[in-house]
Write a protein that holds these residues in place. Structure first.
Motif, PDB file in Angstrom:
ATOM      1  N   ALA A 118      -2.708  -0.290  31.430  1.00 28.86           N
ATOM      2  CA  ALA A 118      -2.943   0.225  30.077  1.00 28.86           C
ATOM      3  C   ALA A 118      -4.438   0.426  29.828  1.00 28.86           C
ATOM      4  O   ALA A 118      -4.850   1.425  29.225  1.00 28.86           O
ATOM      5  N   ARG A 119      -5.258  -0.513  30.305  1.00 29.56           N
ATOM      6  CA  ARG A 119      -6.707  -0.374  30.125  1.00 29.56           C
ATOM      7  C   ARG A 119      -7.251   0.817  30.920  1.00 29.56           C
ATOM      8  O   ARG A 119      -8.121   1.547  30.453  1.00 29.56           O
ATOM      9  N   SER A 120      -6.699   0.999  32.120  1.00 30.49           N
ATOM     10  CA  SER A 120      -7.165   2.125  32.939  1.00 30.49           C
ATOM     11  C   SER A 120      -6.794   3.467  32.321  1.00 30.49           C
ATOM     12  O   SER A 120      -7.483   4.473  32.525  1.00 30.49           O
ATOM     13  N   LEU A 121      -5.701   3.474  31.549  1.00 31.23           N
ATOM     14  CA  LEU A 121      -5.275   4.698  30.867  1.00 31.23           C
ATOM     15  C   LEU A 121      -5.911   4.831  29.485  1.00 31.23           C
ATOM     16  O   LEU A 121      -5.579   5.756  28.740  1.00 31.23           O
ATOM     17  N   GLN A 122      -6.791   3.878  29.167  1.00 28.93           N
ATOM     18  CA  GLN A 122      -7.521   3.875  27.898  1.00 28.93           C
ATOM     19  C   GLN A 122      -6.578   3.828  26.688  1.00 28.93           C
ATOM     20  O   GLN A 122      -6.790   4.502  25.680  1.00 28.93           O
ATOM     21  N   CYS A 123      -5.545   3.041  26.818  1.00 29.91           N
ATOM     22  CA  CYS A 123      -4.621   2.842  25.696  1.00 29.91           C
ATOM     23  C   CYS A 123      -5.286   1.964  24.635  1.00 29.91           C
ATOM     24  O   CYS A 123      -6.021   1.029  24.960  1.00 29.91           O
ATOM     25  N   SER A 124      -5.004   2.247  23.382  1.00 30.23           N
ATOM     26  CA  SER A 124      -5.506   1.398  22.304  1.00 30.23           C
ATOM     27  C   SER A 124      -4.738   0.076  22.315  1.00 30.23           C
ATOM     28  O   SER A 124      -3.697  -0.055  22.969  1.00 30.23           O
ATOM     29  N   ARG A 125      -5.230  -0.905  21.569  1.00 32.12           N
ATOM     30  CA  ARG A 125      -4.548  -2.203  21.513  1.00 32.12           C
ATOM     31  C   ARG A 125      -3.153  -2.055  20.890  1.00 32.12           C
ATOM     32  O   ARG A 125      -2.208  -2.723  21.299  1.00 32.12           O
ATOM     33  N   LEU A 126      -3.058  -1.156  19.907  1.00 38.30           N
ATOM     34  CA  LEU A 126      -1.760  -0.935  19.280  1.00 38.30           C
ATOM     35  C   LEU A 126      -0.792  -0.297  20.271  1.00 38.30           C
ATOM     36  O   LEU A 126       0.384  -0.698  20.348  1.00 38.30           O
ATOM     37  N   GLN A 127      -1.259   0.686  21.025  1.00 39.61           N
ATOM     38  CA  GLN A 127      -0.398   1.318  22.027  1.00 39.61           C
ATOM     39  C   GLN A 127       0.020   0.320  23.105  1.00 39.61           C
ATOM     40  O   GLN A 127       1.173   0.307  23.537  1.00 39.61           O
ATOM     41  N   THR A 128      -0.915  -0.504  23.536  1.00 36.71           N
ATOM     42  CA  THR A 128      -0.596  -1.520  24.543  1.00 36.71           C
ATOM     43  C   THR A 128       0.449  -2.488  24.023  1.00 36.71           C
ATOM     44  O   THR A 128       1.384  -2.859  24.738  1.00 36.71           O
ATOM     45  N   PHE A 129       0.307  -2.859  22.757  1.00 29.66           N
ATOM     46  CA  PHE A 129       1.265  -3.793  22.160  1.00 29.66           C
ATOM     47  C   PHE A 129       2.650  -3.167  22.050  1.00 29.66           C
ATOM     48  O   PHE A 129       3.648  -3.782  22.450  1.00 29.66           O
ATOM     49  N   LEU A 130       2.716  -1.940  21.519  1.00 22.43           N
ATOM     50  CA  LEU A 130       4.019  -1.309  21.266  1.00 22.43           C
ATOM     51  C   LEU A 130       4.712  -0.847  22.544  1.00 22.43           C
ATOM     52  O   LEU A 130       5.943  -0.921  22.645  1.00 22.43           O
ATOM     53  N   LYS A 131       3.936  -0.376  23.519  1.00 22.60           N
ATOM     54  CA  LYS A 131       4.527   0.211  24.715  1.00 22.60           C
ATOM     55  C   LYS A 131       4.698  -0.778  25.866  1.00 22.60           C
ATOM     56  O   LYS A 131       5.550  -0.571  26.740  1.00 22.60           O
ATOM     57  N   ILE A 132       3.916  -1.852  25.866  1.00 17.25           N
ATOM     58  CA  ILE A 132       3.952  -2.767  27.010  1.00 17.25           C
ATOM     59  C   ILE A 132       4.298  -4.196  26.596  1.00 17.25           C
ATOM     60  O   ILE A 132       5.294  -4.766  27.047  1.00 17.25           O
ATOM     61  N   GLN A 133       3.472  -4.789  25.729  1.00 22.34           N
ATOM     62  CA  GLN A 133       3.655  -6.204  25.418  1.00 22.34           C
ATOM     63  C   GLN A 133       4.950  -6.487  24.669  1.00 22.34           C
ATOM     64  O   GLN A 133       5.674  -7.426  25.011  1.00 22.34           O
ATOM     65  N   LEU A 134       5.251  -5.693  23.648  1.00 13.05           N
ATOM     66  CA  LEU A 134       6.463  -5.942  22.862  1.00 13.05           C
ATOM     67  C   LEU A 134       7.733  -5.773  23.695  1.00 13.05           C
ATOM     68  O   LEU A 134       8.603  -6.659  23.676  1.00 13.05           O
ATOM     69  N   PRO A 135       7.881  -4.656  24.453  1.00 13.04           N
ATOM     70  CA  PRO A 135       9.077  -4.551  25.303  1.00 13.04           C
ATOM     71  C   PRO A 135       9.179  -5.684  26.329  1.00 13.04           C
ATOM     72  O   PRO A 135      10.274  -6.177  26.606  1.00 13.04           O
ATOM     73  N   SER A 136       8.038  -6.095  26.889  1.00 10.41           N
ATOM     74  CA  SER A 136       8.057  -7.182  27.868  1.00 10.41           C
ATOM     75  C   SER A 136       8.454  -8.506  27.233  1.00 10.41           C
ATOM     76  O   SER A 136       9.022  -9.375  27.896  1.00 10.41           O
ATOM     77  N   ALA A 137       8.127  -8.651  25.951  1.00 10.63           N
ATOM     78  CA  ALA A 137       8.409  -9.912  25.264  1.00 10.63           C
ATOM     79  C   ALA A 137       9.816  -9.975  24.678  1.00 10.63           C
ATOM     80  O   ALA A 137      10.245 -11.048  24.233  1.00 10.63           O
ATOM     81  N   LEU A 138      10.533  -8.858  24.674  1.00 10.43           N
ATOM     82  CA  LEU A 138      11.865  -8.840  24.045  1.00 10.43           C
ATOM     83  C   LEU A 138      12.816  -9.910  24.594  1.00 10.43           C
ATOM     84  O   LEU A 138      13.541 -10.541  23.814  1.00 10.43           O
ATOM     85  N   PRO A 139      12.889 -10.143  25.920  1.00  3.57           N
ATOM     86  CA  PRO A 139      13.779 -11.213  26.390  1.00  3.57           C
ATOM     87  C   PRO A 139      13.464 -12.570  25.772  1.00  3.57           C
ATOM     88  O   PRO A 139      14.373 -13.308  25.370  1.00  3.57           O
ATOM     89  N   SER A 140      12.182 -12.899  25.656  1.00  2.00           N
ATOM     90  CA  SER A 140      11.796 -14.179  25.047  1.00  2.00           C
ATOM     91  C   SER A 140      12.078 -14.182  23.551  1.00  2.00           C
ATOM     92  O   SER A 140      12.508 -15.195  22.993  1.00  2.00           O
ATOM     93  N   ILE A 141      11.842 -13.047  22.906  1.00  2.00           N
ATOM     94  CA  ILE A 141      12.105 -12.961  21.468  1.00  2.00           C
ATOM     95  C   ILE A 141      13.582 -13.196  21.184  1.00  2.00           C
ATOM     96  O   ILE A 141      13.949 -13.949  20.260  1.00  2.00           O
ATOM     97  N   PHE A 142      14.446 -12.591  21.979  1.00  2.00           N
ATOM     98  CA  PHE A 142      15.881 -12.766  21.740  1.00  2.00           C
ATOM     99  C   PHE A 142      16.353 -14.151  22.155  1.00  2.00           C
ATOM    100  O   PHE A 142      17.312 -14.680  21.581  1.00  2.00           O
ATOM    101  N   SER A 143      15.701 -14.749  23.149  1.00  2.00           N
ATOM    102  CA  SER A 143      16.039 -16.131  23.486  1.00  2.00           C
ATOM    103  C   SER A 143      15.738 -17.045  22.300  1.00  2.00           C
ATOM    104  O   SER A 143      16.538 -17.922  21.946  1.00  2.00           O
TER     105      SER A 143
END
Length: 254
Positions: free
Chosen positions: A153-178
Motif C-alpha cells: 500500500a505504501r509503495s502504491l502511495q495509498c492514503s491512510r484511509l485507503q489503506t484502512f478501507l482496502k487492506i486493514q479492515l478486510p484483513s481484520a474482519l475475521p477477528s471482528i466477527f470472532s
C-alpha cells in the motif's frame, strides 16, 4: 451439501442423547418435579406459557440486540483509534483490561440507579459485558494485518484511509466477527443480569418469579427460550459474517 447436513444432524443427535439421559435420570430416580422436571414437563410448560414466554422473550431480545449493537458501534471505532494512536493505546488499553476484573453483577445496581428499571439499564448492562471482546478482537485484527500488504500500500502511495478501507479492515474482519460472536452471547448474559437486579419484565424477571413460585417447569422453559435466543443471535452474526466474508465459506465453523 453433505457437510452442511452433517453439521445439522450431529447437534440434533447430541440434543436427543441429552434429552433421553435427562428423562431416564428423572424417571429412574423418581426425582420430584420441583427439583428437576422432565423434558416432557418442560415442553408442556413451554406450550402452556407460550404467550408469556414470547412476550417476555421479546423484551430480552430487544435488550440484547440494542446492547450488542451499541457495543459494536462504539467498540470498533475505539479499537481503530487505539490501533492508530500509540498514546491512546497506552492511556486506555490498561484501563480497559483492568475494568474486566470488576464483577459485572456489582455494576448492575449502579446502572439501575443511573437508568432506572426500564429497558435502558438492561441495555447498558448488555453493552458493558459485550464491549470488551468487541474492542480487543477488533484491535487485534487491525494489528495483525500482513506487513507485506501494508508495504504494498505504501509503495502504491495509498492514503491512510485507503489503506484502512482496502487492506486493514478486510484483513481484520475475521477477528471482528470472532469478537462479535463472543459479544452477542455475552449480551444475553448481561441483559439477564440486569433483569435479575431490577426489572418487572423480561425472561430474567420471569425466571425469578417462576422460581419463587416453585414452578420449576416454567423456570426450565425460560432457560430453553434463553438458550434459543442466544443461538438465534449467534446465528445472525454467523450469517452476517458469511455475507461480508464470502471468500471464507467455513467462517461460521471456527
Amino acid at each position: 451439501m453433505k457437510q452442511g447436513l452433517l453439521n445439522l444432524l450431529f447437534p440434533l443427535a447430541g440434543t436427543a442423547i441429552i434429552l433421553i439421559a435427562w428423562h431416564l435420570y428423572v424417571v429412574m430416580l423418581n426425582v420430584p418435579a420441583v427439583v428437576l422436571p422432565g423434558p416432557w414437563q418442560v415442553a408442556v410448560a413451554m406450550r402452556e406459557y407460550s404467550a408469556i414466554l414470547l412476550s417476555e422473550g421479546w423484551v430480552t431480545f430487544l435488550e440484547c440486540v440494542y446492547g450488542f449493537a451499541l457495543a459494536m458501534g462504539i467498540g470498533i471505532p475505539i479499537a481503530v483509534v487505539m490501533t492508530y494512536s500509540r498514546i491512546a493505546n497506552l492511556m486506555f488499553y490498561p484501563l480497559l483490561v483492568a475494568s474486566q476484573s470488576i464483577p459485572k453483577v456489582a455494576i448492575a445496581p449502579i446502572l439501575l440507579v443511573w437508568f432506572g428499571t426500564g429497558i435502558e439499564s438492561k441495555l447498558a448492562m448488555a453493552f458493558v459485558i459485550a464491549f470488551f471482546p468487541a474492542v480487543v478482537d477488533t484491535a487485534t485484527g487491525l494489528r495483525s494485518t500482513s506487513p507485506e500488504l501494508l508495504e504494498l500500500a505504501r509503495s502504491l502511495q495509498c492514503s491512510r484511509l485507503q489503506t484502512f478501507l482496502k487492506i486493514q479492515l478486510p484483513s481484520a474482519l475475521p477477528s471482528i466477527f470472532s469478537g462479535a460472536k463472543i459479544a452477542v452471547t455475552l449480551a444475553v448474559i448481561g441483559a439477564v443480569i440486569g433483569e435479575f437486579i431490577g426489572s418487572n419484565e423480561g425472561l430474567g424477571n420471569l425466571l425469578l418469579t417462576a422460581n419463587s413460585q416453585l414452578n420449576s417447569a416454567l423456570v426450565w422453559a425460560s432457560l430453553v427460550v434463553l438458550s434459543g435466543l442466544g443461538m438465534l443471535l449467534y446465528g445472525a452474526v454467523v450469517l452476517a459474517e458469511k455475507i461480508m466474508m464470502p471468500w471464507a465459506p467455513d467462517s461460521g465453523h471456527k
